[in-house]
Write a protein that holds these residues in place. Structure first.
Motif, PDB file in Angstrom:
ATOM      1  N   LEU A 135      20.043   2.555   9.158  1.00 54.24           N
ATOM      2  CA  LEU A 135      18.838   3.303   9.517  1.00 54.24           C
ATOM      3  C   LEU A 135      18.202   2.662  10.742  1.00 54.24           C
ATOM      4  CD1 LEU A 135      16.102   4.773   7.253  1.00 54.24           C
ATOM      5  CD2 LEU A 135      15.415   3.213   9.085  1.00 54.24           C
ATOM      6  N   TYR A 136      17.799   3.512  11.691  1.00 58.87           N
ATOM      7  CA  TYR A 136      17.172   3.040  12.934  1.00 58.87           C
ATOM      8  C   TYR A 136      15.761   3.608  13.011  1.00 58.87           C
ATOM      9  CZ  TYR A 136      22.007   1.917  14.111  1.00 58.87           C
ATOM     10  OH  TYR A 136      23.281   1.412  14.102  1.00 58.87           O
ATOM     11  N   ILE A 137      14.814   2.743  13.320  1.00 59.08           N
ATOM     12  CA  ILE A 137      13.421   3.161  13.335  1.00 59.08           C
ATOM     13  C   ILE A 137      12.732   2.673  14.608  1.00 59.08           C
ATOM     14  CG2 ILE A 137      12.628   1.141  12.025  1.00 59.08           C
ATOM     15  CD1 ILE A 137      10.579   3.012  10.656  1.00 59.08           C
ATOM     16  N   LYS A 138      11.833   3.504  15.143  1.00 56.21           N
ATOM     17  CA  LYS A 138      11.004   3.129  16.298  1.00 56.21           C
ATOM     18  C   LYS A 138       9.566   3.021  15.812  1.00 56.21           C
ATOM     19  CE  LYS A 138      10.165   6.171  19.585  1.00 56.21           C
ATOM     20  NZ  LYS A 138       8.707   6.310  19.874  1.00 56.21           N
ATOM     21  N   THR A 186       0.853  -1.187   0.000  1.00 53.42           N
ATOM     22  CA  THR A 186       0.000   0.000   0.000  1.00 53.42           C
ATOM     23  C   THR A 186       0.885   1.231   0.000  1.00 53.42           C
ATOM     24  OG1 THR A 186      -1.719  -1.157   1.264  1.00 53.42           O
ATOM     25  CG2 THR A 186      -1.808   1.255   1.228  1.00 53.42           C
ATOM     26  N   ASP A 187       0.638   2.161  -0.923  1.00 50.80           N
ATOM     27  CA  ASP A 187       1.394   3.417  -0.957  1.00 50.80           C
ATOM     28  C   ASP A 187       0.984   4.288   0.222  1.00 50.80           C
ATOM     29  OD1 ASP A 187       2.707   2.684  -3.265  1.00 50.80           O
ATOM     30  OD2 ASP A 187       1.306   3.705  -4.593  1.00 50.80           O
ATOM     31  N   ILE A 188       1.981   4.839   0.939  1.00 51.29           N
ATOM     32  CA  ILE A 188       1.654   5.674   2.099  1.00 51.29           C
ATOM     33  C   ILE A 188       2.380   7.018   2.107  1.00 51.29           C
ATOM     34  CG2 ILE A 188       0.910   3.833   3.656  1.00 51.29           C
ATOM     35  CD1 ILE A 188       3.722   3.770   4.817  1.00 51.29           C
ATOM     36  N   ASP A 189       3.561   7.123   1.507  1.00 48.24           N
ATOM     37  CA  ASP A 189       4.328   8.378   1.486  1.00 48.24           C
ATOM     38  C   ASP A 189       4.425   9.006   2.879  1.00 48.24           C
ATOM     39  OD1 ASP A 189       4.764   8.091  -1.185  1.00 48.24           O
ATOM     40  OD2 ASP A 189       3.752   9.922  -1.813  1.00 48.24           O
ATOM     41  N   CYS A 190       5.130   8.315   3.797  1.00 47.18           N
ATOM     42  CA  CYS A 190       5.324   8.828   5.148  1.00 47.18           C
ATOM     43  C   CYS A 190       6.652   9.579   5.231  1.00 47.18           C
ATOM     44  CB  CYS A 190       5.324   7.683   6.162  1.00 47.18           C
ATOM     45  SG  CYS A 190       3.672   7.124   6.603  1.00 47.18           S
ATOM     46  N   TRP A 191       6.593  10.801   5.805  1.00 46.77           N
ATOM     47  CA  TRP A 191       7.776  11.666   5.828  1.00 46.77           C
ATOM     48  C   TRP A 191       7.630  12.662   6.954  1.00 46.77           C
ATOM     49  CZ3 TRP A 191       8.534  17.004   4.520  1.00 46.77           C
ATOM     50  CH2 TRP A 191       9.870  17.370   4.270  1.00 46.77           C
ATOM     51  N   CYS A 192       8.746  13.219   7.419  1.00 40.54           N
ATOM     52  CA  CYS A 192       8.710  14.356   8.337  1.00 40.54           C
ATOM     53  C   CYS A 192       9.711  15.394   7.862  1.00 40.54           C
ATOM     54  CB  CYS A 192       8.997  13.935   9.777  1.00 40.54           C
ATOM     55  SG  CYS A 192      10.719  13.449  10.085  1.00 40.54           S
ATOM     56  N   VAL A 250      11.719   7.514  12.325  1.00 38.75           N
ATOM     57  CA  VAL A 250      13.102   7.197  11.968  1.00 38.75           C
ATOM     58  C   VAL A 250      13.984   8.011  12.906  1.00 38.75           C
ATOM     59  CG1 VAL A 250      14.880   7.325  10.187  1.00 38.75           C
ATOM     60  CG2 VAL A 250      12.536   6.695   9.567  1.00 38.75           C
ATOM     61  N   THR A 251      14.669   7.330  13.831  1.00 38.13           N
ATOM     62  CA  THR A 251      15.406   8.019  14.887  1.00 38.13           C
ATOM     63  C   THR A 251      16.837   8.381  14.495  1.00 38.13           C
ATOM     64  OG1 THR A 251      16.029   5.882  15.846  1.00 38.13           O
ATOM     65  CG2 THR A 251      14.032   6.943  16.693  1.00 38.13           C
ATOM     66  N   LYS A 252      17.412   7.613  13.573  1.00 39.59           N
ATOM     67  CA  LYS A 252      18.812   7.862  13.224  1.00 39.59           C
ATOM     68  C   LYS A 252      19.119   7.280  11.849  1.00 39.59           C
ATOM     69  CE  LYS A 252      23.515   6.835  14.961  1.00 39.59           C
ATOM     70  NZ  LYS A 252      24.277   6.171  16.051  1.00 39.59           N
ATOM     71  N   ILE A 253      19.917   8.019  11.088  1.00 39.12           N
ATOM     72  CA  ILE A 253      20.421   7.536   9.799  1.00 39.12           C
ATOM     73  C   ILE A 253      21.917   7.803   9.753  1.00 39.12           C
ATOM     74  CG2 ILE A 253      20.386   7.870   7.291  1.00 39.12           C
ATOM     75  CD1 ILE A 253      17.447   8.589   7.509  1.00 39.12           C
ATOM     76  N   VAL A 254      22.665   6.800   9.341  1.00 37.08           N
ATOM     77  CA  VAL A 254      24.110   6.934   9.190  1.00 37.08           C
ATOM     78  C   VAL A 254      24.447   6.868   7.705  1.00 37.08           C
ATOM     79  CG1 VAL A 254      26.382   6.007   9.791  1.00 37.08           C
ATOM     80  CG2 VAL A 254      24.481   5.804  11.418  1.00 37.08           C
ATOM     81  N   ASP A 276      13.501  12.877  16.302  1.00 38.04           N
ATOM     82  CA  ASP A 276      12.508  12.334  17.240  1.00 38.04           C
ATOM     83  C   ASP A 276      11.083  12.681  16.805  1.00 38.04           C
ATOM     84  OD1 ASP A 276      12.452  15.023  17.739  1.00 38.04           O
ATOM     85  OD2 ASP A 276      13.006  14.906  19.852  1.00 38.04           O
ATOM     86  N   ILE A 277      10.951  13.118  15.546  1.00 28.41           N
ATOM     87  CA  ILE A 277       9.639  13.502  15.024  1.00 28.41           C
ATOM     88  C   ILE A 277       9.027  12.335  14.246  1.00 28.41           C
ATOM     89  CG2 ILE A 277       8.386  15.108  13.541  1.00 28.41           C
ATOM     90  CD1 ILE A 277      10.640  17.120  14.001  1.00 28.41           C
ATOM     91  N   GLU A 278       7.802  12.026  14.555  1.00 33.63           N
ATOM     92  CA  GLU A 278       7.099  10.920  13.888  1.00 33.63           C
ATOM     93  C   GLU A 278       6.863  11.225  12.410  1.00 33.63           C
ATOM     94  OE1 GLU A 278       2.550   9.243  13.830  1.00 33.63           O
ATOM     95  OE2 GLU A 278       3.332  10.004  15.736  1.00 33.63           O
ATOM     96  N   LEU A 279       6.983  10.208  11.585  1.00 30.46           N
ATOM     97  CA  LEU A 279       6.665  10.359  10.164  1.00 30.46           C
ATOM     98  C   LEU A 279       5.155  10.472   9.992  1.00 30.46           C
ATOM     99  CD1 LEU A 279       8.999   7.677   8.525  1.00 30.46           C
ATOM    100  CD2 LEU A 279       9.519  10.044   9.098  1.00 30.46           C
ATOM    101  N   LYS A 280       4.757  11.370   9.129  1.00 32.93           N
ATOM    102  CA  LYS A 280       3.337  11.558   8.857  1.00 32.93           C
ATOM    103  C   LYS A 280       3.037  11.232   7.397  1.00 32.93           C
ATOM    104  CE  LYS A 280       2.202  13.209  12.932  1.00 32.93           C
ATOM    105  NZ  LYS A 280       1.296  12.467  13.850  1.00 32.93           N
ATOM    106  N   GLU A 281       1.860  10.712   7.178  1.00 33.75           N
ATOM    107  CA  GLU A 281       1.468  10.407   5.803  1.00 33.75           C
ATOM    108  C   GLU A 281       1.189  11.707   5.052  1.00 33.75           C
ATOM    109  OE1 GLU A 281      -1.640   7.562   3.301  1.00 33.75           O
ATOM    110  OE2 GLU A 281      -1.662   7.556   5.495  1.00 33.75           O
ATOM    111  N   MET A 282       1.800  11.832   3.893  1.00 32.82           N
ATOM    112  CA  MET A 282       1.627  13.018   3.063  1.00 32.82           C
ATOM    113  C   MET A 282       0.402  12.812   2.171  1.00 32.82           C
ATOM    114  SD  MET A 282       4.243  14.561   4.229  1.00 32.82           S
ATOM    115  CE  MET A 282       4.300  16.007   3.180  1.00 32.82           C
TER     116      MET A 282
END
Length: 255
Positions: free
Chosen positions: A53-56, A11-17, A105-109, A119-125
């Protein structure tokens, strides 16, 4: 536990912050007697290669009651700019009461060593695209300029933009991560007069190419005729020589 990823329905969701260098483009989940898991399909929106990538994942019941969090990491990646990743890695959901999931997504290397922390939650666009209103030759020219999927009006916001193909992009990216179409070029050609100039140029180029093809065809036909004439002349010379040889042989025989 082994997970079957062969027949998942995405399912397409386009989640981003805001400022996030990745987008969750789509997701899939599977519920069966054997397993309950989700698969997330990310797109790297940045110009850098992602290695980790680290995700909660905050898990809730259908009524919103909090059930706990899952901390998950994708490691040893080589996710290039505009590339997708994560869709081969299932995330096990142990609690079958989970009906709502919220992603952070808490951290990206990145490969060069720098990190992005969040620390911001991804929201569906929520994107409700408008189809372009060009018709006829102008519509065809729009597609020639961009791609066969170029059917929407581009939308530009403060931090992100949507391409004419419908793809979400961060504002730092000038070219669409899906089709490569340039943002500024799309905005310019939304002006009908600018697009019409491109159409006129295309038509002139087509006329020039047609004239060149006809010229080339005429030249090839002329060359073919010359070759044919040359071959015919050589053949006639050969026949004349053969006739002379026969006559000479007859004369010699009768002497």
């Amino acid at each position: 536990m082994k997970f079957d990823l062969s027949d998942l329905a995405y399912t397409d969701i386009d989640c981003w912050c805001k400022t996030s260098p990745v987008l969750i483009k789509r997701w899939a989940f599977s519920i069966s007697n054997a397993a309950y898991f989700i698969v997330l399909d990310f797109i790297n929106l940045s110009k850098y290669v992602i290695t980790d990538l680290y995700i909660k994942i905050d898990c809730k019941q259908s009524d919103g009651q909090y059930l706990g969090s899952i901390n998950f990491s994708y490691n040893n990646l080589h996710a290039e700019s505009n590339g997708s990743f994560g869709n081969k890695t299932p995330i096990n959901i142990a609690n079958r009461l989970v009906k709502i999931m919220e992603f952070t997504v808490t951290k990206i290397v990145f490969e060069d060593g720098h990190e992005w922390n969040n620390d911001i939650e991804l929201k569906e666009m929520h994107f409700n695209p408008e189809e372009i209103t060009f018709i006829g030759d102008l519509y065809d020219q729009w597609k020639r300029e961009f791609s066969s999927k170029a059917v929407y009006k581009p939308v530009v916001k403060e931090d992100y933009w949507y391409c004419t193909c419908g793809q979400f992009n961060i504002i730092e990216q000038n070219n669409c991560c899906a089709c490569g179409a340039n943002r500024q070029k799309q905005l310019e050609y939304m002006n009908e007069a600018s697009l019409r100039k491109r159409l006129e140029k295309f038509e002139l180029e087509q006329e020039f190419l047609k004239a060149e093809r006809e010229k080339k065809k005429a030249l090839e036909e002329e060359m073919a005729k010359k070759r044919s004439d040359t071959i015919f002349k050589i053949f006639m010379v050969f026949i004349c020589i053969l006739i002379l040889m026969v006559i000479f042989a007859l004369i010699t025989e009768n002497m």
